[in-house]
Design a protein around this motif. Structure first.
Motif, PDB file in Angstrom:
ATOM      1  N   ALA A  31     -47.197  -7.455  16.469  1.00 26.35           N
ATOM      2  CA  ALA A  31     -46.757  -7.116  17.822  1.00 26.35           C
ATOM      3  C   ALA A  31     -45.809  -8.193  18.329  1.00 26.35           C
ATOM      4  O   ALA A  31     -46.119  -8.926  19.273  1.00 26.35           O
ATOM      5  CB  ALA A  31     -47.957  -6.974  18.759  1.00 26.35           C
ATOM      6  N   PRO A  32     -44.637  -8.322  17.702  1.00 23.57           N
ATOM      7  CA  PRO A  32     -43.680  -9.335  18.161  1.00 23.57           C
ATOM      8  C   PRO A  32     -43.154  -9.016  19.547  1.00 23.57           C
ATOM      9  O   PRO A  32     -43.217  -7.868  20.012  1.00 23.57           O
ATOM     10  CB  PRO A  32     -42.563  -9.248  17.115  1.00 23.57           C
ATOM     11  N   ILE A  33     -42.666 -10.038  20.212  1.00 27.72           N
ATOM     12  CA  ILE A  33     -42.126  -9.865  21.558  1.00 27.72           C
ATOM     13  C   ILE A  33     -40.884  -8.981  21.506  1.00 27.72           C
ATOM     14  O   ILE A  33     -40.006  -9.174  20.669  1.00 27.72           O
ATOM     15  CB  ILE A  33     -41.813 -11.235  22.178  1.00 27.72           C
ATOM     16  N   ASP A  34     -40.839  -8.010  22.398  1.00 28.26           N
ATOM     17  CA  ASP A  34     -39.690  -7.101  22.494  1.00 28.26           C
ATOM     18  C   ASP A  34     -38.546  -7.838  23.187  1.00 28.26           C
ATOM     19  O   ASP A  34     -38.665  -8.191  24.366  1.00 28.26           O
ATOM     20  CB  ASP A  34     -40.094  -5.864  23.289  1.00 28.26           C
ATOM     21  N   PRO A  35     -37.428  -8.085  22.502  1.00 29.87           N
ATOM     22  CA  PRO A  35     -36.326  -8.836  23.115  1.00 29.87           C
ATOM     23  C   PRO A  35     -35.773  -8.195  24.382  1.00 29.87           C
ATOM     24  O   PRO A  35     -35.220  -8.894  25.232  1.00 29.87           O
ATOM     25  CB  PRO A  35     -35.269  -8.871  22.006  1.00 29.87           C
ATOM     26  N   SER A  36     -35.935  -6.886  24.528  1.00 33.27           N
ATOM     27  CA  SER A  36     -35.396  -6.219  25.719  1.00 33.27           C
ATOM     28  C   SER A  36     -36.151  -6.591  26.980  1.00 33.27           C
ATOM     29  O   SER A  36     -35.659  -6.356  28.091  1.00 33.27           O
ATOM     30  CB  SER A  36     -35.411  -4.698  25.528  1.00 33.27           C
ATOM     31  N   THR A  37     -37.353  -7.170  26.839  1.00 32.06           N
ATOM     32  CA  THR A  37     -38.121  -7.570  28.014  1.00 32.06           C
ATOM     33  C   THR A  37     -37.671  -8.911  28.582  1.00 32.06           C
ATOM     34  O   THR A  37     -38.133  -9.318  29.649  1.00 32.06           O
ATOM     35  CB  THR A  37     -39.623  -7.668  27.685  1.00 32.06           C
ATOM     36  N   LEU A  38     -36.774  -9.609  27.874  1.00 33.07           N
ATOM     37  CA  LEU A  38     -36.419 -10.969  28.262  1.00 33.07           C
ATOM     38  C   LEU A  38     -35.409 -11.023  29.397  1.00 33.07           C
ATOM     39  O   LEU A  38     -35.537 -11.851  30.309  1.00 33.07           O
ATOM     40  CB  LEU A  38     -35.871 -11.737  27.054  1.00 33.07           C
ATOM     41  N   SER A  39     -34.381 -10.172  29.330  1.00 28.66           N
ATOM     42  CA  SER A  39     -33.281 -10.274  30.288  1.00 28.66           C
ATOM     43  C   SER A  39     -32.531  -8.946  30.350  1.00 28.66           C
ATOM     44  O   SER A  39     -32.513  -8.173  29.384  1.00 28.66           O
ATOM     45  CB  SER A  39     -32.321 -11.400  29.870  1.00 28.66           C
ATOM     46  N   ARG A  40     -31.876  -8.715  31.478  1.00 25.72           N
ATOM     47  CA  ARG A  40     -30.995  -7.555  31.595  1.00 25.72           C
ATOM     48  C   ARG A  40     -29.698  -7.764  30.824  1.00 25.72           C
ATOM     49  O   ARG A  40     -28.948  -6.810  30.609  1.00 25.72           O
ATOM     50  CB  ARG A  40     -30.685  -7.292  33.078  1.00 25.72           C
ATOM     51  N   ASP A  41     -29.436  -8.987  30.398  1.00 27.22           N
ATOM     52  CA  ASP A  41     -28.263  -9.290  29.576  1.00 27.22           C
ATOM     53  C   ASP A  41     -28.623  -9.027  28.117  1.00 27.22           C
ATOM     54  O   ASP A  41     -29.420  -9.766  27.527  1.00 27.22           O
ATOM     55  CB  ASP A  41     -27.857 -10.752  29.776  1.00 27.22           C
ATOM     56  N   PRO A  42     -28.061  -7.991  27.489  1.00 26.06           N
ATOM     57  CA  PRO A  42     -28.446  -7.673  26.112  1.00 26.06           C
ATOM     58  C   PRO A  42     -28.119  -8.769  25.118  1.00 26.06           C
ATOM     59  O   PRO A  42     -28.751  -8.860  24.056  1.00 26.06           O
ATOM     60  CB  PRO A  42     -27.656  -6.388  25.816  1.00 26.06           C
ATOM     61  N   GLU A  43     -27.160  -9.615  25.431  1.00 25.28           N
ATOM     62  CA  GLU A  43     -26.809 -10.705  24.524  1.00 25.28           C
ATOM     63  C   GLU A  43     -27.965 -11.688  24.366  1.00 25.28           C
ATOM     64  O   GLU A  43     -28.140 -12.286  23.293  1.00 25.28           O
ATOM     65  CB  GLU A  43     -25.561 -11.429  25.028  1.00 25.28           C
ATOM     66  N   GLU A  85     -31.374 -14.823  32.864  1.00 24.48           N
ATOM     67  CA  GLU A  85     -31.114 -13.530  33.496  1.00 24.48           C
ATOM     68  C   GLU A  85     -29.671 -13.439  34.007  1.00 24.48           C
ATOM     69  O   GLU A  85     -28.943 -14.439  34.063  1.00 24.48           O
ATOM     70  CB  GLU A  85     -32.099 -13.291  34.650  1.00 24.48           C
ATOM     71  N   THR A  86     -29.286 -12.241  34.395  1.00 27.47           N
ATOM     72  CA  THR A  86     -27.926 -12.035  34.900  1.00 27.47           C
ATOM     73  C   THR A  86     -27.695 -12.786  36.208  1.00 27.47           C
ATOM     74  O   THR A  86     -26.541 -13.053  36.561  1.00 27.47           O
ATOM     75  CB  THR A  86     -27.652 -10.540  35.094  1.00 27.47           C
ATOM     76  N   ASN A  87     -28.753 -13.106  36.922  1.00 25.88           N
ATOM     77  CA  ASN A  87     -28.646 -13.872  38.176  1.00 25.88           C
ATOM     78  C   ASN A  87     -29.161 -15.294  38.013  1.00 25.88           C
ATOM     79  O   ASN A  87     -29.670 -15.912  38.950  1.00 25.88           O
ATOM     80  CB  ASN A  87     -29.417 -13.169  39.301  1.00 25.88           C
ATOM     81  N   ARG A  88     -29.012 -15.835  36.790  1.00 20.31           N
ATOM     82  CA  ARG A  88     -29.589 -17.150  36.509  1.00 20.31           C
ATOM     83  C   ARG A  88     -29.017 -18.250  37.387  1.00 20.31           C
ATOM     84  O   ARG A  88     -29.732 -19.203  37.731  1.00 20.31           O
ATOM     85  CB  ARG A  88     -29.400 -17.501  35.040  1.00 20.31           C
ATOM     86  N   ALA A  89     -27.759 -18.138  37.779  1.00 14.06           N
ATOM     87  CA  ALA A  89     -27.172 -19.161  38.650  1.00 14.06           C
ATOM     88  C   ALA A  89     -27.890 -19.195  39.991  1.00 14.06           C
ATOM     89  O   ALA A  89     -28.125 -20.274  40.558  1.00 14.06           O
ATOM     90  CB  ALA A  89     -25.681 -18.901  38.840  1.00 14.06           C
ATOM     91  N   GLU A  90     -28.249 -18.020  40.500  1.00 11.97           N
ATOM     92  CA  GLU A  90     -28.998 -17.938  41.761  1.00 11.97           C
ATOM     93  C   GLU A  90     -30.367 -18.587  41.616  1.00 11.97           C
ATOM     94  O   GLU A  90     -30.834 -19.301  42.516  1.00 11.97           O
ATOM     95  CB  GLU A  90     -29.151 -16.469  42.164  1.00 11.97           C
ATOM     96  N   VAL A  91     -31.025 -18.340  40.482  1.00 11.23           N
ATOM     97  CA  VAL A  91     -32.352 -18.907  40.244  1.00 11.23           C
ATOM     98  C   VAL A  91     -32.279 -20.432  40.176  1.00 11.23           C
ATOM     99  O   VAL A  91     -33.072 -21.134  40.811  1.00 11.23           O
ATOM    100  CB  VAL A  91     -32.959 -18.340  38.949  1.00 11.23           C
TER     101      VAL A  91
END
Length: 251
Positions: free
Chosen positions: A135-147, A231-237
């Motif tokens: 059950a590896p971590i699903d990469p899509s759960t990490l960020s809205r940025d697919p990269e 995340e896509t708003n990482r600068a805000e964070v």
């Protein structure tokens, strides 16, 4: 293995604790932002993670992790004795950060928690299985940025296999210890993604409510997933983190 970033005339120390299965090298961008705000950044690879020795992702003793983190803190504080230390923990690193803060409140100036594993965690349901499934971590759960997901999948220092039973048991014990431990007297900032499927905000809140002190701030970011610093708003964070740190350190 401990990575370090620094610039001229540092004014504080940031001790960064990464999450499960990853490594400190994934925090390069965050470290650069913190250095621009006059931090010395130190970020160890947890046991069995990244470039640290040990069986991959096997951590059997949370208290040893806390002791290792304190050794890193003491070493950098000996080199920069006048600088306050801010502990920044992400995901499973957030759990270790809270446990560290409970035991070393006088050695820290503030704590920042990003998507921390606290309270309950659905992954621990795997302990009920006779054999831990793949059950590896699903990469899509990490960020809205697919990269971010693509780089995570391609990173050879990231663990892409199943959880280890001993590690899950360690997490279960540590969460109980955190829940039974003292509240945090330190200034604490908790940030979380509203759409975090890996570490749901509601589960974390059950643990946060056990440890939050009087000097506590929180921000749940709408639409954000698990890795707020990617995340896509990482600068805000990061801006919120630096505003919090600047206020608490009077810098």
């Amino acid at each position: 293995m401990v990575r370090e970033w620094s610039g001229r005339a540092p004014g504080w120390i940031a001790l960064v604790v990464h999450g499960y299965g990853e490594h400190s090298g994934r925090y390069q961008w965050l470290a650069e932002q913190l250095v621009s705000a006059r931090a010395v950044v130190v970020a160890p690879d947890l046991p069995g993670h990244g470039e640290s020795p040990g069986e991959r992702v096997l951590i059997s003793d949370a208290e040893q992790v806390v002791a290792d983190l304190d050794a890193v803190r003491r070493e950098v504080s000996e080199r920069y004795p006048q600088l306050p230390v801010v502990l920044i923990g992400h995901s499973l690193g957030g759990m270790f950060a809270v446990r560290f803060a409970q035991e070393h409140q006088d050695e820290l100036a503030a704590v920042v928690l990003s998507g921390p594993v606290l309270g309950t965690w659905h992954v621990l349901d795997l302990l009920e299985c006779d054999e831990i499934p793949q059950a590896p971590i699903d990469p899509s759960t990490l960020s809205r940025d697919p990269e971010v997901g693509r780089e995570y999948e391609a990173d050879p220092l990231v663990w892409h296999g199943s959880f280890k039973r001993a590690t899950l048991r360690m997490i279960d014990r540590c969460l109980e210890a955190v829940n039974d431990g003292p509240a945090l007297r330190l200034p604490t900032l908790w940030v979380h993604g509203e759409d975090d499927e890996l570490v749901p905000e509601a589960d974390t809140r059950t643990g946060i409510d056990r440890v939050r002190g009087l000097d506590f701030y929180e921000h749940v970011y709408p639409g954000a997933r698990h890795e707020l610093f990617n995340e896509t708003n990482r600068a805000e964070v990061v801006d919120e983190v630096l505003t919090f740190v600047g206020r608490e350190l009077n810098t």
